[in-house]
Write an enzyme that holds these catalytic residues in place. Sequence first.
Site, PDB file in Angstrom:
ATOM      1  N   ASP A 144      -3.056   9.875  12.607  1.00 58.45           N
ATOM      2  CA  ASP A 144      -2.706  10.239  10.942  1.00 58.45           C
ATOM      3  C   ASP A 144      -4.209  10.366  10.570  1.00 58.45           C
ATOM      4  OD1 ASP A 144      -0.141  10.065  11.338  1.00 58.45           O
ATOM      5  OD2 ASP A 144       0.065   8.340   9.492  1.00 58.45           O
ATOM      6  N   HIS A 220      -2.857   7.749  19.747  1.00 61.49           N
ATOM      7  CA  HIS A 220      -1.967   7.790  20.870  1.00 61.49           C
ATOM      8  C   HIS A 220      -2.798   8.885  21.230  1.00 61.49           C
ATOM      9  CE1 HIS A 220       1.620   6.689  18.726  1.00 61.49           C
ATOM     10  NE2 HIS A 220       1.126   6.137  17.913  1.00 61.49           N
ATOM     11  N   SER A 330     -10.228   3.721   9.960  1.00 63.94           N
ATOM     12  CA  SER A 330     -11.638   4.454  10.604  1.00 63.94           C
ATOM     13  C   SER A 330     -11.930   5.879  11.586  1.00 63.94           C
ATOM     14  CB  SER A 330     -11.174   3.612  12.030  1.00 63.94           C
ATOM     15  OG  SER A 330     -12.990   3.315  12.173  1.00 63.94           O
TER      16      SER A 330
END
Length: 361
Positions: A144, A220, A330
């Site tokens: 995200d 991911h 981050s």
Amino acid sequence: TDRKKLHTAPVGQVFRLRPFHLLVATGGGYAGYRKYEDYKLEQLEKKGIEVPVKLASDWEVALYKSVPTRLLSRAWGRLNQVELPTWLRKPIYSLYIWTFGVNMKEAAVEDLHHYRNLSEFFRRKLKPQARPVCCRHSVISPSDGKILNFGQVKNCEVEQVKGVTYSLESFLGPHICREELSFSQAPAGDSFQQQLVTKEGNELYHCVIYLAPGDYHCFHSPTDWRVSHRRHFPGSLMSVNPGVARWIKELFCHNERVVLTGDWKHGFFSLTAVGATNVGSIRIYFDQDLHTNSPSYSKGSYNDFSFISNNKEGIPMRKGEHLGEFNLGSTIVLIFEAPKDFKFHLKAGQKIRFGEALGSL
């Protein structure tokens, strides 16, 4: 005669400050001022007003670096591990949810009392159906976040935000030994960028995704690829929010980061997890030897680890597979090789979620 004696220290002794304390106070105050400036810039952007680029000078960067962000991040990490009383969990997590706009309906466990500490709450898992992985496109978003920049890499420079660049070689580090890579490389006489491109007619592309504190903190695999090498750069832990990225040139080269390199069906592929303030912990699930934000490190150093051995040809990753996690928010930077007809399906500044398309051929 009934008055008490008042014992005072000499004026010079009272106002005597150690250099470390002076740096912390000055640097902390300046960091606060920069946060306020960033807030003003964000408000102007929301109104559609274009903000001119104003880069920090060397002394401003040095002053910001004087703030002990590594120490503060380690302290924050320990605080996150403290188990909270059951009655206190809901008020604290609810405040965080309200502040950063967290959508708990997507969480695998919605009950706030389930999370024993802040660390567990930050690293919460999502419901399986919350992030469907796009099957029609070759590269998906690994996390995200917000798209800061994307496009072709030109002249060995990569844009971290519009108009502010960093060196490709400084970011990825020197070339890895050819024996450690499972794919061919261009002749050593070519530029650093050209040496990364392994197939004729291909180009080098990049994409920068900023994860805010309220975003899902796991990342991911963005495609089907094979990870052959890991390079860990210890470094600063400055904020990587868009305002600071616009202000400090080569911000991502200053900060601690973990560079994973390998190959996919079109050649070179890399994913870099960039650390930031309060993100002292970068975890790669298949790499148990990785330890980030250690108390001591040599400035400008890095350490390498190869996943290629006599009986192993790297770590195969499937698109959408769990890869790692941050302790807070981050940045993820993708740098990869692809044919010239590769197209991004993005707009700078847009919000994106893990599993959505980044681009395809």
